[in-house]
Structures are given as structure tokens and as C-alpha cells.
Scaffold this motif. Structure first.
Motif, PDB file in Angstrom:
ATOM      1  N   THR A 195       1.007   4.171  -2.822  1.00  0.00           N
ATOM      2  CA  THR A 195       0.703   5.393  -2.482  1.00  0.00           C
ATOM      3  C   THR A 195       1.889   6.321  -3.021  1.00  0.00           C
ATOM      4  N   ALA A 241      -8.950   5.383 -13.339  1.00  0.00           N
ATOM      5  CA  ALA A 241      -8.229   6.805 -13.172  1.00  0.00           C
ATOM      6  C   ALA A 241      -7.753   6.797 -14.560  1.00  0.00           C
ATOM      7  N   TRP A 262      -0.417   5.719  -7.043  1.00  0.00           N
ATOM      8  CA  TRP A 262      -1.694   6.534  -7.008  1.00  0.00           C
ATOM      9  C   TRP A 262      -2.384   7.705  -8.073  1.00  0.00           C
ATOM     10  N   HIS A 304      -3.544   5.204 -11.014  1.00  0.00           N
ATOM     11  CA  HIS A 304      -4.084   3.949 -10.923  1.00  0.00           C
ATOM     12  C   HIS A 304      -5.023   3.995  -9.498  1.00  0.00           C
ATOM     13  N   HIS A 305      -6.046   3.575  -9.492  1.00  0.00           N
ATOM     14  CA  HIS A 305      -6.994   3.466  -8.139  1.00  0.00           C
ATOM     15  C   HIS A 305      -7.049   2.042  -7.876  1.00  0.00           C
ATOM     16  N   GLN A 306      -7.738   1.668  -6.818  1.00  0.00           N
ATOM     17  CA  GLN A 306      -7.753   0.249  -6.355  1.00  0.00           C
ATOM     18  C   GLN A 306      -8.931  -0.362  -7.091  1.00  0.00           C
ATOM     19  N   THR A 307      -9.942   0.385  -7.107  1.00  0.00           N
ATOM     20  CA  THR A 307     -11.088  -0.469  -7.841  1.00  0.00           C
ATOM     21  C   THR A 307     -11.945   0.553  -8.662  1.00  0.00           C
ATOM     22  N   SER A 308     -11.503   1.515  -9.243  1.00  0.00           N
ATOM     23  CA  SER A 308     -12.010   2.501 -10.146  1.00  0.00           C
ATOM     24  C   SER A 308     -11.069   2.807 -11.187  1.00  0.00           C
ATOM     25  N   TYR A 320      -6.384  -7.523  -4.879  1.00  0.00           N
ATOM     26  CA  TYR A 320      -7.876  -6.923  -5.634  1.00  0.00           C
ATOM     27  C   TYR A 320      -8.384  -7.971  -6.582  1.00  0.00           C
ATOM     28  N   SER A 353      -7.804   0.138 -13.270  1.00  0.00           N
ATOM     29  CA  SER A 353      -7.922  -0.301 -11.733  1.00  0.00           C
ATOM     30  C   SER A 353      -7.054  -1.282 -11.421  1.00  0.00           C
ATOM     31  N   GLU A 403       0.778  -1.060  -0.142  1.00  0.00           N
ATOM     32  CA  GLU A 403       0.106  -0.039   0.095  1.00  0.00           C
ATOM     33  C   GLU A 403       0.838   1.291   0.132  1.00  0.00           C
TER      34      GLU A 403
END
Length: 109
Positions: A30, A43, A34, A37-41, A103, A47, A26
């Protein structure tokens, strides 16, 4: 092999394992990922959920290290992702890969 030598080897090995486990995927995310890329959506880039569901660990690591060499074989028309070959240690690469793979959809695991 002397007891001192064996003890020293064991200590060095233990320290290297503890340092590797202290690296947070994580935190690597960050620090380096970040912005795109985002974890579940979605960008700027896909993702982590999408990446984990479509790629193997080797494909993910290969793309992180050499995106200009792998983007076509992964089905992308272009890649603006920078190479992280000289930015991430092997431990950081392993940590971010595990974080991405966390994920993966349950049905795909």
C-alpha cells in the motif's frame, strides 16, 4: 557468559524477531507499490500474480532493489520502476516479497 548477558542477548533476539514479524507485506504494498501494481490485474506495471508466476524470490528482490540493473535480464525492454534500495529495510523487502509470492498460482507452487 553471565546470566545477565545471555538474558540480554535472548531479549534482543526476541525483540528483533517480533519486529520483523510485525511488518506487513500488504502495508509495504500500500505504501510503495499500489500506484503501479495491483494484486491480480495489470495496472501501470504487471500484477503481483504475474510477477509471482514468472519470477524467483531472488529476481523479485533484485528488481525491487536495482530495477535499472535487472530489467533486461528479466525480458523487459525498459524500466521506469524506481529503486527501493534506500527506501525499504531488509524486513520490508522480505515482507513485500512474501506478499507478492502469495499470489503465485496454486499449480505453480
Amino acid at each position: 557468559m553471565s546470566i545477565f548477558y545471555r538474558t540480554t542477548l535472548l531479549l534482543v533476539f526476541s525483540l528483533s524477531l517480533s519486529n520483523a514479524s510485525n511488518i506487513s507485506g500488504e502495508k509495504v504494498f500500500t505504501d510503495y507499490c499500489w500506484g503501479c501494481h495491483h494484486q491480480t490485474s495489470v495496472a501501470f506495471g504487471p500484477s503481483f500474480e504475474e510477477i509471482a508466476n514468472k519470477r524467483t524470490i531472488g529476481e523479485i528482490q533484485g528488481h525491487i532493489i536495482a530495477p535499472k540493473s535487472t530489467y533486461k535480464q528479466l525480458g523487459h525492454k525498459r524500466s521506469v520502476m524506481p529503486s527501493f534500495k534506500d527506501k525499504l529495510s531488509q524486513d520490508e523487502l522480505t515482507a513485500i516479497t512474501k506478499f507478492i509470492m502469495s499470489y503465485k498460482s496454486k499449480k505453480d507452487k
